[in-house]
Design a protein around this motif. Structure first.
Motif, PDB file in Angstrom:
ATOM      1  N   ALA A  65       1.849 -12.233  12.234  1.00 15.55           N
ATOM      2  CA  ALA A  65       1.130 -13.826  12.522  1.00 15.55           C
ATOM      3  C   ALA A  65       1.347 -14.264  10.870  1.00 15.55           C
ATOM      4  O   ALA A  65       1.892 -13.691   9.823  1.00 15.55           O
ATOM      5  N   GLY A  66       1.205 -15.184  10.612  1.00 14.89           N
ATOM      6  CA  GLY A  66       0.733 -16.205   9.570  1.00 14.89           C
ATOM      7  C   GLY A  66       2.248 -16.390   8.210  1.00 14.89           C
ATOM      8  O   GLY A  66       3.236 -16.660   8.615  1.00 14.89           O
ATOM      9  N   SER A  67       1.862 -15.075   6.862  1.00 12.27           N
ATOM     10  CA  SER A  67       2.883 -15.361   6.274  1.00 12.27           C
ATOM     11  C   SER A  67       3.652 -14.591   6.992  1.00 12.27           C
ATOM     12  O   SER A  67       4.534 -14.034   6.356  1.00 12.27           O
ATOM     13  N   PHE A  68       3.261 -13.229   7.793  1.00 15.60           N
ATOM     14  CA  PHE A  68       4.397 -11.946   7.894  1.00 15.60           C
ATOM     15  C   PHE A  68       5.698 -12.552   8.836  1.00 15.60           C
ATOM     16  O   PHE A  68       6.936 -12.634   8.235  1.00 15.60           O
ATOM     17  N   SER A  69       4.573 -13.280  10.202  1.00 17.93           N
ATOM     18  CA  SER A  69       5.876 -14.095  10.377  1.00 17.93           C
ATOM     19  C   SER A  69       7.213 -15.166   9.916  1.00 17.93           C
ATOM     20  O   SER A  69       7.827 -14.854  10.355  1.00 17.93           O
ATOM     21  N   ARG A  70       6.180 -15.702   8.760  1.00 10.11           N
ATOM     22  CA  ARG A  70       6.561 -16.624   8.582  1.00 10.11           C
ATOM     23  C   ARG A  70       7.622 -15.908   7.352  1.00 10.11           C
ATOM     24  O   ARG A  70       9.443 -16.432   7.808  1.00 10.11           O
ATOM     25  N   ARG A  71       7.718 -15.205   6.176  1.00 12.43           N
ATOM     26  CA  ARG A  71       8.503 -14.880   5.380  1.00 12.43           C
ATOM     27  C   ARG A  71       9.702 -13.759   6.304  1.00 12.43           C
ATOM     28  O   ARG A  71      11.035 -13.623   5.482  1.00 12.43           O
ATOM     29  N   PHE A  84      -0.385  -5.720  -0.249  1.00 19.26           N
ATOM     30  CA  PHE A  84      -1.443  -5.747  -1.498  1.00 19.26           C
ATOM     31  C   PHE A  84      -0.499  -7.552  -2.166  1.00 19.26           C
ATOM     32  O   PHE A  84       0.390  -8.433  -1.996  1.00 19.26           O
ATOM     33  N   TYR A  85      -2.054  -8.324  -2.659  1.00 17.57           N
ATOM     34  CA  TYR A  85      -1.385  -9.258  -3.437  1.00 17.57           C
ATOM     35  C   TYR A  85      -2.544 -10.158  -4.218  1.00 17.57           C
ATOM     36  O   TYR A  85      -3.651  -9.403  -4.511  1.00 17.57           O
ATOM     37  N   LEU A  86      -1.447 -10.248  -5.374  1.00 12.97           N
ATOM     38  CA  LEU A  86      -2.672 -10.421  -6.655  1.00 12.97           C
ATOM     39  C   LEU A  86      -3.378 -11.521  -6.676  1.00 12.97           C
ATOM     40  O   LEU A  86      -2.628 -12.859  -6.354  1.00 12.97           O
ATOM     41  N   ASP A 108      -4.807  -9.234  12.170  1.00 10.35           N
ATOM     42  CA  ASP A 108      -5.677  -8.965  10.794  1.00 10.35           C
ATOM     43  C   ASP A 108      -6.634  -9.530   9.905  1.00 10.35           C
ATOM     44  O   ASP A 108      -7.103 -10.528  10.948  1.00 10.35           O
ATOM     45  N   PHE A 109      -6.784  -9.588   8.715  1.00  9.82           N
ATOM     46  CA  PHE A 109      -7.561  -9.409   7.215  1.00  9.82           C
ATOM     47  C   PHE A 109      -7.487  -9.341   6.415  1.00  9.82           C
ATOM     48  O   PHE A 109      -6.263  -8.542   6.275  1.00  9.82           O
ATOM     49  N   LYS A 110      -7.858 -10.023   5.212  1.00  9.64           N
ATOM     50  CA  LYS A 110      -7.837  -9.293   4.140  1.00  9.64           C
ATOM     51  C   LYS A 110      -9.612  -8.942   3.707  1.00  9.64           C
ATOM     52  O   LYS A 110     -10.528  -9.244   4.166  1.00  9.64           O
ATOM     53  N   PRO A 124     -14.153 -14.927  10.239  1.00 11.43           N
ATOM     54  CA  PRO A 124     -12.885 -15.838  10.885  1.00 11.43           C
ATOM     55  C   PRO A 124     -11.983 -16.548   9.415  1.00 11.43           C
ATOM     56  O   PRO A 124     -11.334 -17.108   9.730  1.00 11.43           O
ATOM     57  N   ASP A 125     -13.071 -16.844   8.946  1.00  6.72           N
ATOM     58  CA  ASP A 125     -12.376 -17.344   7.900  1.00  6.72           C
ATOM     59  C   ASP A 125     -11.006 -16.175   7.074  1.00  6.72           C
ATOM     60  O   ASP A 125     -10.408 -16.597   6.068  1.00  6.72           O
ATOM     61  N   THR A 126     -11.236 -14.732   7.455  1.00 12.52           N
ATOM     62  CA  THR A 126     -10.795 -14.082   6.327  1.00 12.52           C
ATOM     63  C   THR A 126      -9.921 -12.849   7.434  1.00 12.52           C
ATOM     64  O   THR A 126      -9.983 -11.864   6.850  1.00 12.52           O
TER      65      THR A 126
HETATM   66  N1  UDP Z   1      -6.495 -14.292   3.947  1.00 15.18           N
HETATM   67  C1  UDP Z   1      -7.622 -14.455   3.408  1.00 15.18           C
HETATM   68  N2  UDP Z   1      -7.570 -15.127   2.218  1.00 15.18           N
HETATM   69  C2  UDP Z   1      -5.669 -15.040   0.982  1.00 15.18           C
HETATM   70  C3  UDP Z   1      -4.954 -14.788   2.532  1.00 15.18           C
HETATM   71  C4  UDP Z   1      -5.433 -14.807   3.314  1.00 15.18           C
HETATM   72  O1  UDP Z   1      -8.591 -14.234   4.040  1.00 15.18           O
HETATM   73  O2  UDP Z   1      -5.852 -15.804   0.498  1.00 15.18           O
HETATM   74  C5  UDP Z   1      -6.483 -13.136   5.582  1.00 15.18           C
HETATM   75  C6  UDP Z   1      -5.933 -14.533   6.363  1.00 15.18           C
HETATM   76  O3  UDP Z   1      -6.950 -14.555   7.461  1.00 15.18           O
HETATM   77  C7  UDP Z   1      -5.471 -13.509   7.533  1.00 15.18           C
HETATM   78  C8  UDP Z   1      -4.566 -12.824   7.204  1.00 15.18           C
HETATM   79  O4  UDP Z   1      -5.366 -12.834   5.717  1.00 15.18           O
HETATM   80  O5  UDP Z   1      -6.413 -12.782   7.769  1.00 15.18           O
HETATM   81  C9  UDP Z   1      -3.132 -12.561   6.716  1.00 15.18           C
HETATM   82  O6  UDP Z   1      -3.337 -13.475   6.264  1.00 15.18           O
HETATM   83  P1  UDP Z   1      -1.633 -14.498   5.420  1.00 15.18           P
HETATM   84  O7  UDP Z   1      -0.820 -13.893   4.524  1.00 15.18           O
HETATM   85  O8  UDP Z   1      -0.458 -14.022   6.862  1.00 15.18           O
HETATM   86  O9  UDP Z   1      -1.948 -15.756   5.386  1.00 15.18           O
HETATM   87  P2  UDP Z   1      -1.918 -16.810   5.347  1.00 15.18           P
HETATM   88  O10 UDP Z   1      -0.597 -18.143   7.177  1.00 15.18           O
HETATM   89  O11 UDP Z   1      -3.137 -16.859   6.190  1.00 15.18           O
HETATM   90  O12 UDP Z   1      -2.089 -18.170   4.436  1.00 15.18           O
END
Ligand code: UDP
Length: 238
Positions: free
Chosen positions: A95-101, A117-119, A172-174, A192-194
């Motif tokens: 989903a989200g950035s995984f699907s886009r990237r 992991f993200y910075l 997914d979640f952060k 639901p924000d994360t």
């Molecule tokens: N997420 C978050 N904060 C961020 C980036 C992502 O809480 O700064 C959560 C987002 O809600 C999703 C998961 O992490 O549940 C993966 O997000 P993704 O990398 O797909 O990025 P998005 O497309 O949501 O920006």
């Protein structure tokens, strides 16, 4: 109370106890690294309530979290942590950035969860990191990346079960972690924000994607998650 830090969704205040801080959840919502701004009515109360319930559940399952109490509907008292400048994302479906990237259709299931992991750096747009980057930049201590991954996978199993019992699939979640007294502790929020939460059966989005993608029914989805996670009569405040 002295404001220590103000983020996009929360304000953190000092308390008289240096080991405790107060987090006030805001109704403000942002997406796409702050480019899209808005508000979700009642989100502060809903997200504080959901986070409190989820942290209490995780504590009961042996996960050490920063949660201490919920003194008001939109506030949590938590342990004061020194946060790692990292976001740990766990994915059960694309989903989200995984699907886009990677050009993978949304919803494709994985045979095993994916940990990333993200910075945490708004100016850089929160870049993706691997363990070599974490070591080279000195972002975590030796062995800590392994422990974060283990913790994140264990939390994923627990949260999948927790949300499935409420007819929600955890896509997914952060997570964010910090240190206090030499211990690695789960911090921030679980809401639901994360998290991406999909209605079991229909796949209906019950999370911030409703806001990100202008799907409508944003408030209703957050309220519905709140109702399933915080049953009536259990809206306790400590
Ligand atoms: N997420 C978050 N904060 C961020 C980036 C992502 O809480 O700064 C959560 C987002 O809600 C999703 C998961 O992490 O549940 C993966 O997000 P993704 O990398 O797909 O990025 P998005 O497309 O949501 O920006």
């Amino acid at each position: 109370m002295e404001r220590m830090y103000e983020g996009k969704a929360k304000i953190v205040y000092r308390t008289e106890d240096p080991e405790r801080v107060l987090m006030r959840f805001k109704d403000d919502a942002t997406a796409f690294n702050g480019q899209k701004k808005g508000a979700i009515a009642d989100k502060g109360r809903v997200n504080a309530g959901i986070s409190a319930a989820v942290f209490r559940y995780l504590e009961g399952e042996g996960i050490v979290t920063h949660y201490l109490a919920q003194p008001a509907p939109d506030e949590l008292t938590v342990r004061h942590l020194t946060m790692l400048p990292l976001e740990v994302v766990v994915r059960n479906r694309a989903a989200g950035s995984f699907s886009r990237r990677l050009g993978i259709e949304e919803g494709r299931a994985f045979s095993a969860p994916v940990v990333e992991f993200y910075l945490k750096d708004d100016a850089l747009g929160d870049p993706l990191l691997n363990r070599h980057h974490i070591r080279a930049l000195g972002l975590a201590e030796e062995g800590e990346a392994d422990r974060l991954e283990e913790q994140a996978l264990r939390i994923n199993e627990l949260l999948r079960r927790y949300f499935a019992a409420r007819d929600l699939e955890l896509v997914d979640f952060k997570l964010e972690f910090g240190r206090a007294a030499g211990e690695l502790i789960l911090g921030d929020e679980i809401t639901p924000d994360t998290c991406r939460l999909w209605q079991v059966g229909s796949g209906e989005r019950m999370d911030k994607d409703r806001f990100r993608r202008d799907l409508g029914g944003v408030e209703e989805a957050y309220q519905e998650v709140f109702r399933r996670v915080v049953p009536q009569g259990e809206k306790r405040e400590d």
